[in-house]
Design a protein around this motif. Structure first.
Motif, PDB file in Angstrom:
ATOM      1  N   ARG A 162      -3.979   9.350   1.610  1.00 44.30           N
ATOM      2  CA  ARG A 162      -5.160   8.320   2.106  1.00 44.30           C
ATOM      3  C   ARG A 162      -4.341   7.108   2.025  1.00 44.30           C
ATOM      4  NH1 ARG A 162      -8.730  11.363  -1.356  1.00 44.30           N
ATOM      5  NH2 ARG A 162      -8.370  10.283  -3.080  1.00 44.30           N
ATOM      6  N   GLU A 163      -3.728   6.697   1.087  1.00 43.79           N
ATOM      7  CA  GLU A 163      -3.202   5.164   0.958  1.00 43.79           C
ATOM      8  C   GLU A 163      -2.040   5.208   2.396  1.00 43.79           C
ATOM      9  OE1 GLU A 163      -3.706   2.762  -0.641  1.00 43.79           O
ATOM     10  OE2 GLU A 163      -5.272   4.096  -1.896  1.00 43.79           O
ATOM     11  N   ILE A 164      -1.237   6.256   2.498  1.00 45.92           N
ATOM     12  CA  ILE A 164      -0.471   6.020   3.722  1.00 45.92           C
ATOM     13  C   ILE A 164      -1.257   5.901   4.832  1.00 45.92           C
ATOM     14  CG2 ILE A 164       1.080   7.662   5.085  1.00 45.92           C
ATOM     15  CD1 ILE A 164       2.156   9.056   2.685  1.00 45.92           C
ATOM     16  N   GLU A 165      -2.356   6.444   5.338  1.00 44.85           N
ATOM     17  CA  GLU A 165      -3.252   6.270   6.324  1.00 44.85           C
ATOM     18  C   GLU A 165      -3.659   4.636   6.248  1.00 44.85           C
ATOM     19  OE1 GLU A 165      -6.288   9.270   6.247  1.00 44.85           O
ATOM     20  OE2 GLU A 165      -5.265  10.708   7.109  1.00 44.85           O
ATOM     21  N   ARG A 166      -4.167   4.337   4.950  1.00 45.41           N
ATOM     22  CA  ARG A 166      -4.577   2.955   4.989  1.00 45.41           C
ATOM     23  C   ARG A 166      -3.298   2.185   5.323  1.00 45.41           C
ATOM     24  NH1 ARG A 166      -5.582  -0.585  -0.531  1.00 45.41           N
ATOM     25  NH2 ARG A 166      -6.609  -2.286   0.471  1.00 45.41           N
ATOM     26  N   ALA A 167      -2.263   2.477   5.136  1.00 43.61           N
ATOM     27  CA  ALA A 167      -0.935   1.546   5.285  1.00 43.61           C
ATOM     28  C   ALA A 167      -0.826   1.450   6.792  1.00 43.61           C
ATOM     29  CB  ALA A 167       0.251   1.861   4.698  1.00 43.61           C
ATOM     30  N   GLU A 168      -0.716   2.698   7.522  1.00 45.04           N
ATOM     31  CA  GLU A 168      -0.781   2.673   8.927  1.00 45.04           C
ATOM     32  C   GLU A 168      -1.871   1.878   9.673  1.00 45.04           C
ATOM     33  OE1 GLU A 168      -0.795   6.876   9.383  1.00 45.04           O
ATOM     34  OE2 GLU A 168       1.386   7.174   8.989  1.00 45.04           O
ATOM     35  N   ALA A 169      -3.068   2.161   9.119  1.00 45.89           N
ATOM     36  CA  ALA A 169      -3.996   1.242   9.911  1.00 45.89           C
ATOM     37  C   ALA A 169      -3.915  -0.275   9.691  1.00 45.89           C
ATOM     38  CB  ALA A 169      -5.399   1.539   9.226  1.00 45.89           C
ATOM     39  N   LEU A 170      -3.508  -0.834   8.555  1.00 40.16           N
ATOM     40  CA  LEU A 170      -3.188  -2.231   8.231  1.00 40.16           C
ATOM     41  C   LEU A 170      -2.185  -2.787   9.084  1.00 40.16           C
ATOM     42  CD1 LEU A 170      -3.378  -2.367   4.580  1.00 40.16           C
ATOM     43  CD2 LEU A 170      -5.011  -3.201   5.936  1.00 40.16           C
ATOM     44  N   ALA A 171      -0.928  -1.870   9.413  1.00 40.86           N
ATOM     45  CA  ALA A 171       0.149  -2.212  10.223  1.00 40.86           C
ATOM     46  C   ALA A 171      -0.270  -2.312  11.541  1.00 40.86           C
ATOM     47  CB  ALA A 171       1.296  -1.149  10.193  1.00 40.86           C
ATOM     48  N   ALA A 172      -1.261  -1.263  11.810  1.00 36.18           N
ATOM     49  CA  ALA A 172      -1.591  -1.286  13.393  1.00 36.18           C
ATOM     50  C   ALA A 172      -2.450  -2.490  13.759  1.00 36.18           C
ATOM     51  CB  ALA A 172      -2.283  -0.047  13.682  1.00 36.18           C
ATOM     52  N   ALA A 173      -3.313  -2.976  12.703  1.00 32.64           N
ATOM     53  CA  ALA A 173      -4.194  -4.131  12.786  1.00 32.64           C
ATOM     54  C   ALA A 173      -3.098  -5.444  12.991  1.00 32.64           C
ATOM     55  CB  ALA A 173      -5.088  -4.121  11.694  1.00 32.64           C
ATOM     56  N   LEU A 174      -2.379  -5.241  12.228  1.00 36.01           N
ATOM     57  CA  LEU A 174      -1.348  -6.492  12.351  1.00 36.01           C
ATOM     58  C   LEU A 174      -0.705  -6.431  13.712  1.00 36.01           C
ATOM     59  CD1 LEU A 174       0.727  -6.281   8.955  1.00 36.01           C
ATOM     60  CD2 LEU A 174      -0.786  -8.483   9.771  1.00 36.01           C
ATOM     61  N   GLU A 175      -0.291  -5.552  14.201  1.00 34.78           N
ATOM     62  CA  GLU A 175       0.512  -5.554  15.616  1.00 34.78           C
ATOM     63  C   GLU A 175      -0.674  -5.620  16.667  1.00 34.78           C
ATOM     64  OE1 GLU A 175       1.873  -1.627  16.552  1.00 34.78           O
ATOM     65  OE2 GLU A 175       3.290  -1.512  14.823  1.00 34.78           O
ATOM     66  N   LEU A 176      -1.916  -5.516  16.537  1.00 33.63           N
ATOM     67  CA  LEU A 176      -2.763  -5.903  17.635  1.00 33.63           C
ATOM     68  C   LEU A 176      -3.083  -7.416  17.264  1.00 33.63           C
ATOM     69  CD1 LEU A 176      -5.778  -3.205  17.075  1.00 33.63           C
ATOM     70  CD2 LEU A 176      -4.286  -3.712  19.197  1.00 33.63           C
ATOM     71  N   ARG A 177      -3.101  -8.022  16.252  1.00 31.00           N
ATOM     72  CA  ARG A 177      -3.300  -9.449  15.923  1.00 31.00           C
ATOM     73  C   ARG A 177      -1.949 -10.275  16.720  1.00 31.00           C
ATOM     74  NH1 ARG A 177      -5.417  -7.933  11.099  1.00 31.00           N
ATOM     75  NH2 ARG A 177      -3.499  -8.622   9.890  1.00 31.00           N
ATOM     76  N   VAL A 197       0.883  -1.314   0.006  1.00 32.59           N
ATOM     77  CA  VAL A 197      -0.115  -0.006  -0.115  1.00 32.59           C
ATOM     78  C   VAL A 197       0.807   1.322   0.019  1.00 32.59           C
ATOM     79  CG1 VAL A 197      -1.790   1.119   1.104  1.00 32.59           C
ATOM     80  CG2 VAL A 197      -1.970  -1.332   1.106  1.00 32.59           C
ATOM     81  N   LEU A 198       1.984   1.157   0.681  1.00 32.45           N
ATOM     82  CA  LEU A 198       3.103   2.132   0.756  1.00 32.45           C
ATOM     83  C   LEU A 198       3.575   2.613  -0.558  1.00 32.45           C
ATOM     84  CD1 LEU A 198       4.913   1.981   4.242  1.00 32.45           C
ATOM     85  CD2 LEU A 198       3.242   3.801   3.358  1.00 32.45           C
ATOM     86  N   GLN A 199       3.632   1.461  -1.415  1.00 42.52           N
ATOM     87  CA  GLN A 199       4.288   1.481  -2.808  1.00 42.52           C
ATOM     88  C   GLN A 199       3.182   2.116  -3.699  1.00 42.52           C
ATOM     89  OE1 GLN A 199       6.940   0.848  -4.530  1.00 42.52           O
ATOM     90  NE2 GLN A 199       8.006  -0.328  -2.906  1.00 42.52           N
ATOM     91  N   VAL A 200       1.703   2.053  -3.270  1.00 42.97           N
ATOM     92  CA  VAL A 200       0.601   2.888  -3.987  1.00 42.97           C
ATOM     93  C   VAL A 200       0.721   4.272  -3.707  1.00 42.97           C
ATOM     94  CG1 VAL A 200      -1.982   2.936  -4.299  1.00 42.97           C
ATOM     95  CG2 VAL A 200      -0.643   0.776  -4.167  1.00 42.97           C
ATOM     96  N   ALA A 201       1.230   4.588  -2.321  1.00 39.41           N
ATOM     97  CA  ALA A 201       1.139   6.006  -1.961  1.00 39.41           C
ATOM     98  C   ALA A 201       2.200   6.798  -2.666  1.00 39.41           C
ATOM     99  CB  ALA A 201       1.226   6.143  -0.371  1.00 39.41           C
ATOM    100  N   GLU A 202       3.390   6.052  -2.866  1.00 38.93           N
ATOM    101  CA  GLU A 202       4.603   6.659  -3.667  1.00 38.93           C
ATOM    102  C   GLU A 202       4.057   6.945  -4.890  1.00 38.93           C
ATOM    103  OE1 GLU A 202       8.974   5.653  -4.663  1.00 38.93           O
ATOM    104  OE2 GLU A 202       8.143   4.690  -2.709  1.00 38.93           O
ATOM    105  N   LEU A 203       3.427   5.994  -5.447  1.00 40.03           N
ATOM    106  CA  LEU A 203       3.378   6.246  -7.038  1.00 40.03           C
ATOM    107  C   LEU A 203       2.116   7.266  -7.157  1.00 40.03           C
ATOM    108  CD1 LEU A 203       3.104   2.616  -8.352  1.00 40.03           C
ATOM    109  CD2 LEU A 203       4.884   4.268  -8.332  1.00 40.03           C
ATOM    110  N   TYR A 204       1.293   7.494  -6.211  1.00 42.34           N
ATOM    111  CA  TYR A 204       0.181   8.739  -6.301  1.00 42.34           C
ATOM    112  C   TYR A 204       1.031  10.085  -5.988  1.00 42.34           C
ATOM    113  CZ  TYR A 204      -4.152   6.053  -6.441  1.00 42.34           C
ATOM    114  OH  TYR A 204      -5.255   5.314  -6.968  1.00 42.34           O
ATOM    115  N   LEU A 205       2.005   9.967  -5.279  1.00 42.11           N
ATOM    116  CA  LEU A 205       2.629  11.153  -4.822  1.00 42.11           C
ATOM    117  C   LEU A 205       3.780  11.587  -6.311  1.00 42.11           C
ATOM    118  CD1 LEU A 205       3.436  13.204  -2.775  1.00 42.11           C
ATOM    119  CD2 LEU A 205       5.471  11.952  -2.081  1.00 42.11           C
ATOM    120  N   LEU A 206       4.041  10.615  -7.085  1.00 39.78           N
ATOM    121  CA  LEU A 206       4.905  10.988  -8.293  1.00 39.78           C
ATOM    122  C   LEU A 206       3.870  11.368  -9.296  1.00 39.78           C
ATOM    123  CD1 LEU A 206       7.162   7.713  -8.487  1.00 39.78           C
ATOM    124  CD2 LEU A 206       7.879   9.984  -7.863  1.00 39.78           C
TER     125      LEU A 206
END
Length: 581
Positions: free
Chosen positions: A563-578, A545-554
């Protein structure tokens, strides 16, 4: 060739408004499967109208029960075995931005399907899986009840064909129909366990777990139809007091769900060839249809002598419901009584529609049949009820393959039945068939049997012989066991899903990298998105997802990048919770 994958086959049996909270019909069939098919470990996934319905069947030890209430809850995750913190985190993640950018596009496609005359079951199945994946990260209630969703729904209605017809719904109708979407699709908020086979008891909302399991785990999906669900809904909704808009909205949703069931089922096993004709018309190919007739126990349903000195008695074993058309039976009883004043009509069955029950009582009383036509209520000893009959009558306006007829035949009783659904397949040649909603024809057939004991006896014996030849419970159980084995064998022969997902994911990543080198950034973004969606909760997904964010920036699209950065952070947080859990 016997299934050799493991000692037992695991089956998820899905039901809707029947087993194990309601007795009779489909529930009887479900209980026979759960108790009678050897070498199968069942889990029951039941969709309920209300969370507090008590079980009417005791499940065998070891059978897991998943209860999914559509109504009666404020929080749609109440029935889930998850932590409060998980629900809370999902609510926090379901921001206005997520609703507008991720949920509403899915919602738009759903509305297009509901208000369309043509349905691509495969495409809609993928859409429902996208909803399923969305609700594993975000909150069901927060998404569906957000103000932007309501506004979008109103806008969608105003630009639909209803506007062209100058028949826009009222505010109440809009709230009602959006509420149906919220309630009926709550199954998409419920995780589906992994089993060897999923077996749905109807081409209805209870079939959606089978569709989701097939897409998630490649689980074979078996669909049994006792009645043709779509046909039954046309009959039921058509006679309801709903407005035209409400009827069309509800039928549209049901047609969408039915089309998905038929598109994804590996095998459809109607309980009568009558159903198969409808299924073929609705898009199921001949090679995916196999009729398996319902069966009953010849040890339980045995011929019994009539009670000594009892008056001639006509018995019907049916719930008090409009589709059973008890009113026609009452009117037929009035005609029979004129010729045979001492005759008795006994109806054994619970009340499923109280208003219809009251209507039947009023008709009976108007015709002066209080002492002739008896509502005996629910009966636990059904074989004994058949034993009191000289003639058994089925007055339904629609049926799949009627248990009541087969039970009466196995009990050695002469039968009069309406020629609907699979009734003719059950008793053709050994029972008298009449047209539905025709009390005079029904009365004439009943009188013919009551007046002719020899004919009654002959038909009763022939009915028992036919039931023993074609409709025993053991034959039914053996066929389902064989079907489970065949489907499980196919599953065991395919490449494991994890390997297929890994290969497909790596292919998308390789394509994305090549497209970046070629300067085709929008196409690269699409491939990275495909790779991320193939395993939404995978450990490498935040990086994709961070790769997607980087390409949108380009490309200069800063908002989407954030938005994609926020999504990546949310996914990472969910992984940590699990991992912490």
């Amino acid at each position: 060739m016997a299934y050799t994958g493991k000692d037992a086959i695991s089956v998820l049996l899905t039901t809707e408004g029947t087993y194990p909270t309601v007795r009779g019909g489909v529930s009887t069939w479900c209980d026979m499967l759960v108790r009678g098919v050897k070498g199968v470990e069942y889990q029951i996934y039941t969709i309920l109208g209300h969370p507090h319905l008590a079980n009417r069947y005791s499940l065998p030890t070891g059978v897991n029960l998943i209860r999914v209430p559509m109504w009666g809850t404020e929080e749609p995750s109440e029935h889930l075995d998850i932590r409060f913190s998980t629900v809370y985190e999902r609510k926090l993640r379901t921001t206005s931005r997520v609703i507008n950018q991720e949920f509403i596009p899915l919602f738009d496609q759903l509305l297009s399907g509901v208000f369309s005359d043509h349905h691509d079951g495969r495409q809609i199945g993928r859409l429902l899986y996208d909803f399923y994946a969305f609700f594993r990260q975000y909150d069901y209630l927060e998404a569906f009840k957000a103000e932007p969703v309501w506004n979008y729904y109103l806008k969608g209605i105003q630009t639909s064909r209803w506007a062209k017809l100058n028949a826009l719904p009222t505010l109440l109708e809009g709230l009602q129909t959006l509420g149906w979407l919220y309630r009926f699709l709550i199954v998409l908020n419920t995780p589906v366990p992994k089993t060897d086979v999923t077996h749905s008891s109807a081409a209805a909302f209870c079939g959606l777990p089978g569709v989701l399991a097939k897409m998630e785990h490649r689980t074979p999906f078996l669909l049994t139809e006792h009645g043709v669900y779509l046909r039954e809904q046309y009959l039921s909704i058509g006679k309801s007091g709903l407005t035209t808009f409400a009827k069309q909205s509800l039928l549209g949703l049901i047609k969408v769900v039915t089309s998905v069931n038929y598109a994804y089922a590996d095998l459809v096993t109607p309980v009568a060839a009558f159903n198969a004709r409808w299924e073929r018309r609705l898009g199921v190919s001949e090679d995916r249809i196999r009729v398996i007739y319902n069966g009953v126990s010849p040890e339980t349903y045995v011929p019994r002598p009539r009670p000594a000195g009892a008056p001639l008695t006509v018995v019907s074993v049916a719930r008090i419901d409009p589709v059973k058309d008890i009113e026609t039976l009452i009117r037929a009883a009035a005609v029979v009584k004129q010729a045979m004043p001492e005759v008795k009509f006994m109806v054994y069955g619970g009340v499923s529609v109280p208003s219809y029950h009251q209507r039947c009582i009023e008709v009976r009383d108007e015709l002066g049949l209080q002492d002739t036509f008896i509502f005996a209520g629910h009966v636990n000893d059904v074989p004994a009820a058949y034993g009191t009959a000289d003639v058994v009558v089925l007055s339904s306006i629609t049926e799949g393959f009627p248990y009541a007829v087969v039970e009466a035949m196995m009990s050695g009783r002469a039968v009069v039945a309406t020629d609907v659904g699979g009734t003719r397949e059950a008793c053709d040649g050994v029972g008298l068939l009449v047209q539905p909603r025709n009390p005079d024809e029904m009365a004439a057939a009943v009188l013919k049997l009551l007046r002719d004991p020899a004919l009654r006896h002959t038909l009763a014996e022939e009915a028992r012989e036919r039931a023993l030849a074609y409709f025993t419970i053991q034959r039914n159980l053996d066929l389902y066991r064989q079907t489970y084995e065949n489907l499980a064998q196919k599953m065991a022969a395919v490449v494991p899903l994890s390997d297929l997902v890994a290969r497909r994911r790596q292919l998308s990543v390789d394509r994305a990298q090549a497209l970046v080198v070629a300067g085709q950034l929008p196409q690269a973004i699409q491939e990275y998105r495909i790779a991320a969606d193939l395993e939404p909760e995978g450990p490498s997904t935040p990086a994709l997802v961070l790769q997607v964010a980087e390409l949108y920036l380009l490309t200069g699209d800063v908002d989407r990048s954030w938005r994609e950065i926020e999504r990546a952070e949310a996914l990472a947080a969910a992984l940590e919770l699990r991992h912490a859990a």
